[in-house]
Design an enzyme around this catalytic site. Structure first.
Site, PDB file in Angstrom:
ATOM      1  N   VAL A 145      34.599  36.854  74.419  1.00  0.00           N
ATOM      2  CA  VAL A 145      33.425  37.327  73.670  1.00  0.00           C
ATOM      3  C   VAL A 145      32.864  36.202  72.797  1.00  0.00           C
ATOM      4  O   VAL A 145      31.649  35.948  72.785  1.00  0.00           O
ATOM      5  CB  VAL A 145      33.769  38.572  72.809  1.00  0.00           C
ATOM      6  CG1 VAL A 145      32.552  39.030  72.030  1.00  0.00           C
ATOM      7  CG2 VAL A 145      34.299  39.698  73.687  1.00  0.00           C
ATOM      8  N   LYS A 195      38.219  54.217  68.493  1.00  0.00           N
ATOM      9  CA  LYS A 195      36.772  54.401  68.689  1.00  0.00           C
ATOM     10  C   LYS A 195      36.345  55.803  68.243  1.00  0.00           C
ATOM     11  O   LYS A 195      35.282  55.978  67.633  1.00  0.00           O
ATOM     12  CB  LYS A 195      36.413  54.152  70.151  1.00  0.00           C
ATOM     13  CG  LYS A 195      36.598  52.682  70.554  1.00  0.00           C
ATOM     14  CD  LYS A 195      36.570  52.489  72.052  1.00  0.00           C
ATOM     15  CE  LYS A 195      36.706  51.016  72.432  1.00  0.00           C
ATOM     16  NZ  LYS A 195      36.910  50.804  73.864  1.00  0.00           N
ATOM     17  N   GLU A 232      45.020  45.476  81.430  1.00  0.00           N
ATOM     18  CA  GLU A 232      45.696  44.337  80.783  1.00  0.00           C
ATOM     19  C   GLU A 232      47.140  44.257  81.277  1.00  0.00           C
ATOM     20  O   GLU A 232      47.694  45.258  81.752  1.00  0.00           O
ATOM     21  CB  GLU A 232      45.754  44.571  79.269  1.00  0.00           C
ATOM     22  CG  GLU A 232      44.420  44.783  78.611  1.00  0.00           C
ATOM     23  CD  GLU A 232      43.766  43.489  78.174  1.00  0.00           C
ATOM     24  OE1 GLU A 232      44.450  42.465  78.172  1.00  0.00           O
ATOM     25  OE2 GLU A 232      42.563  43.530  77.853  1.00  0.00           O
ATOM     26  N   ARG A 245      44.115  27.234  68.129  1.00  0.00           N
ATOM     27  CA  ARG A 245      44.522  25.892  68.598  1.00  0.00           C
ATOM     28  C   ARG A 245      43.285  25.091  68.981  1.00  0.00           C
ATOM     29  O   ARG A 245      42.393  25.603  69.679  1.00  0.00           O
ATOM     30  CB  ARG A 245      45.435  26.020  69.825  1.00  0.00           C
ATOM     31  CG  ARG A 245      46.856  26.476  69.487  1.00  0.00           C
ATOM     32  CD  ARG A 245      47.749  26.383  70.726  1.00  0.00           C
ATOM     33  NE  ARG A 245      47.146  26.995  71.907  1.00  0.00           N
ATOM     34  CZ  ARG A 245      47.209  28.291  72.182  1.00  0.00           C
ATOM     35  NH1 ARG A 245      47.853  29.107  71.377  1.00  0.00           N
ATOM     36  NH2 ARG A 245      46.635  28.774  73.253  1.00  0.00           N
ATOM     37  N   GLY A 259      31.158  48.779  73.804  1.00  0.00           N
ATOM     38  CA  GLY A 259      30.591  47.479  74.197  1.00  0.00           C
ATOM     39  C   GLY A 259      29.109  47.338  73.976  1.00  0.00           C
ATOM     40  O   GLY A 259      28.623  47.413  72.841  1.00  0.00           O
ATOM     41  N   GLY A 306      42.609  43.247  87.870  1.00  0.00           N
ATOM     42  CA  GLY A 306      42.158  42.736  86.567  1.00  0.00           C
ATOM     43  C   GLY A 306      41.459  43.776  85.718  1.00  0.00           C
ATOM     44  O   GLY A 306      40.874  43.445  84.689  1.00  0.00           O
ATOM     45  N   LYS A 319      37.660  47.244  66.517  1.00  0.00           N
ATOM     46  CA  LYS A 319      37.756  48.713  66.358  1.00  0.00           C
ATOM     47  C   LYS A 319      39.018  49.136  65.620  1.00  0.00           C
ATOM     48  O   LYS A 319      38.997  50.040  64.803  1.00  0.00           O
ATOM     49  CB  LYS A 319      37.663  49.406  67.714  1.00  0.00           C
ATOM     50  CG  LYS A 319      38.813  49.115  68.644  1.00  0.00           C
ATOM     51  CD  LYS A 319      38.373  49.108  70.063  1.00  0.00           C
ATOM     52  CE  LYS A 319      38.819  47.807  70.637  1.00  0.00           C
ATOM     53  NZ  LYS A 319      38.103  47.035  71.433  1.00  0.00           N
TER      54      LYS A 319
HETATM   55  N1  HSE Z   1      40.110  47.818  76.620  1.00  0.00           N
HETATM   56  C1  HSE Z   1      38.878  48.516  76.446  1.00  0.00           C
HETATM   57  C2  HSE Z   1      38.549  49.297  77.716  1.00  0.00           C
HETATM   58  C3  HSE Z   1      37.722  47.633  76.127  1.00  0.00           C
HETATM   59  O1  HSE Z   1      39.327  49.336  78.674  1.00  0.00           O
HETATM   60  O2  HSE Z   1      37.497  49.915  77.723  1.00  0.00           O
HETATM   61  C4  HSE Z   1      37.728  47.149  74.726  1.00  0.00           C
HETATM   62  O3  HSE Z   1      37.561  48.180  73.823  1.00  0.00           O
END
Ligand code: HSE
Length: 432
Positions: free
Chosen positions: A17, A206, A191, A49, A135, A188, A106
């Site tokens: 970002v 949120k 996470e 870093r 977003g 992807g 958030k």
């Molecule tokens: N990890 C969040 C999502 C995005 O999967 O929507 C960031 O808030």
């Protein structure tokens, strides 16, 4: 344009970002200057870093975030690092020293909004956070500003793309949760550690932010009832499909009126919604939020809820807003928590359940099951039974009752000797 003092911006964080924010600030410098009425300049970019490969001007990088946020050379701090500490301390210091803050954090806002707003008030600085929820979708500004004259009754949405991707894929393929999560990680979309997403922490933060703005009440993440999607089974998805519904992880913020007293209920959990509901067609990693207000009626906000460029778009929008306020020597909206409505515990919150059971197919079974509902004062809205050879599948959808009464009903039904298996239990939203 006459010469005006530039707005000097510090960026904390240079990940996906942060890099996009720096790129947009640089590429659009001339347009931004016209839109704001003053040039916007980068004063520095704080990183952990220095020796990492980055697509930003090296001379702007510093590891001294604490020094940067209070520097006399900085007017606005953009925070895209995340985490609670030391970010909280840096933002409090920035606000107290009169710098406006734009943040996408958030988790921080859902825990520490009160302290941050107090620090902003102490110096007359702005605190903007459109990128923290959904977003790129303009959602907080409509709640905070456009709908400030209306009475919002409900905010219900899909605010986590990872879980929406997984549930959409389970609905499309009929596969189970575990294998779909693996596929999402491989592509992807999840996470390496998906806990914050799949266990509903991200959505709960949120929801707290949305409820605070919608109901002019301080709601923190700890006030939000939270259930993730790990328990959603292929059987739940199949049961939903059989009833013309689909399963979504919803963040639901509601104004509850009981006996003339108002309160708010804020929760995150998977729920079945009709396939005809506008949120049902939100698939993949997209976000959408459905808002209901007394005068405006129903509205839906839809778009990309994550990713470098979409999040940077929301950050830049806020940056333009706070920079305009600085040029006009004014200030944007402050925290509005005047209503201070009580937050209901989940047990008191009215919900509806779908329950799917495997039962023995013999006389009196339906009446035994129905008696448990009656005992808990839960009204049945619909029953469907399909007989097989020796057993039957029984699907029950309730009217609204307190979540505690529904839970107790399900627990007791599960213990009836005529009930072979409780196949699926899920809350139902978006109808009645
Ligand atoms: N990890 C969040 C999502 C995005 O999967 O929507 C960031 O808030």
């Amino acid at each position: 344009m006459p010469e005006v003092k530039p707005i000097r911006v510090a960026v904390l964080g240079c990940g996906t970002v942060g890099t996009e924010v720096v790129r947009l600030l640089t590429d659009q410098a001339e347009d931004l200057r016209h839109r704001i009425g003053a040039p916007v300049e980068l004063a520095g970019i704080a990183v952990r870093r220095l020796n990492k490969d980055r697509d930003v001007p090296r001379e702007l990088l510093t590891t001294d975030a604490a020094g940067l946020v209070t520097s006399d050379d900085v007017d606005v701090v953009v925070e895209v690092i995340g985490g609670i500490e030391p970010t909280r301390t840096w933002l409090l210091d920035a606000l107290r020293s009169g710098k406006s803050v734009v943040t996408a954090n958030k988790a921080l806002l859902a825990e520490h909004a009160a302290d941050l707003f107090e620090a902003a008030d102490s110096s007359g600085a702005d605190l903007y956070f459109e990128a923290a929820v959904a977003g790129a979708i303009p959602l907080l500004r409509p709640l905070r500003e456009s709908l400030a004259g209306d009475r919002i009754t409900r905010v219900m949405g899909i605010v986590n793309g990872t879980t929406n991707f997984i549930l959409s894929a389970m609905d499309a393929t009929g596969a189970g949760y575990g294998e779909t999560l693996e596929e999402a990680s491989r592509l992807g979309y999840a996470e390496a550690d998906p806990t914050a997403d799949v266990d509903g922490f991200d959505a709960a933060s949120k929801a707290a932010i949305l409820a605070s703005l919608a109901f002019h009440t301080r709601v923190t993440a700890g006030d939000v009832h939270r259930e993730g999607i790990a328990q959603v089974s292929a059987a739940d998805i199949a049961a939903a499909k059989g009833l013309g519904r689909t399963v979504k992880l919803l963040a639901i913020c509601e104004r509850v009126v009981a006996d003339g007293t108002e309160s708010v209920a804020v929760r995150v959990h998977p729920a079945m919604i009709p396939r005809s509901h506008p949120l049902a067609s939100v698939n993949g990693a997209f976000n959408a939020v459905f808002v209901e207000a007394d005068a405006a009626g129903e509205m839906m906000f839809y778009g990309r809820g994550a990713g470098g460029a979409p999040t940077a778009s929301a950050v830049l929008g806020d940056l333009v807003a706070v920079a305009r306020n600085k040029v006009a020597s004014g200030r944007g909206p402050r925290e509005s928590a005047y209503a201070a409505l009580p937050v209901q515990p989940m047990g008191n919150t009215p919900t509806r359940y779908h329950i799917s059971l495997d039962v023995a197919d013999k006389p009196g079974v339906l009446s035994q099951v129905a008696a448990v509902f009656a005992e808990h004062h839960v009204s049945i809205a619909a029953v469907r039974q399909e007989g097989r050879t020796e057993d039957a599948s029984l699907v029950i959808v309730t009217h609204a009752a307190s979540d505690a009464a529904l839970r107790s009903t399900v627990d007791k039904i599960g213990g009836l000797p005529v009930v072979r298996e409780v196949v699926s239990v899920m809350r139902v939203e978006g109808e009645e």
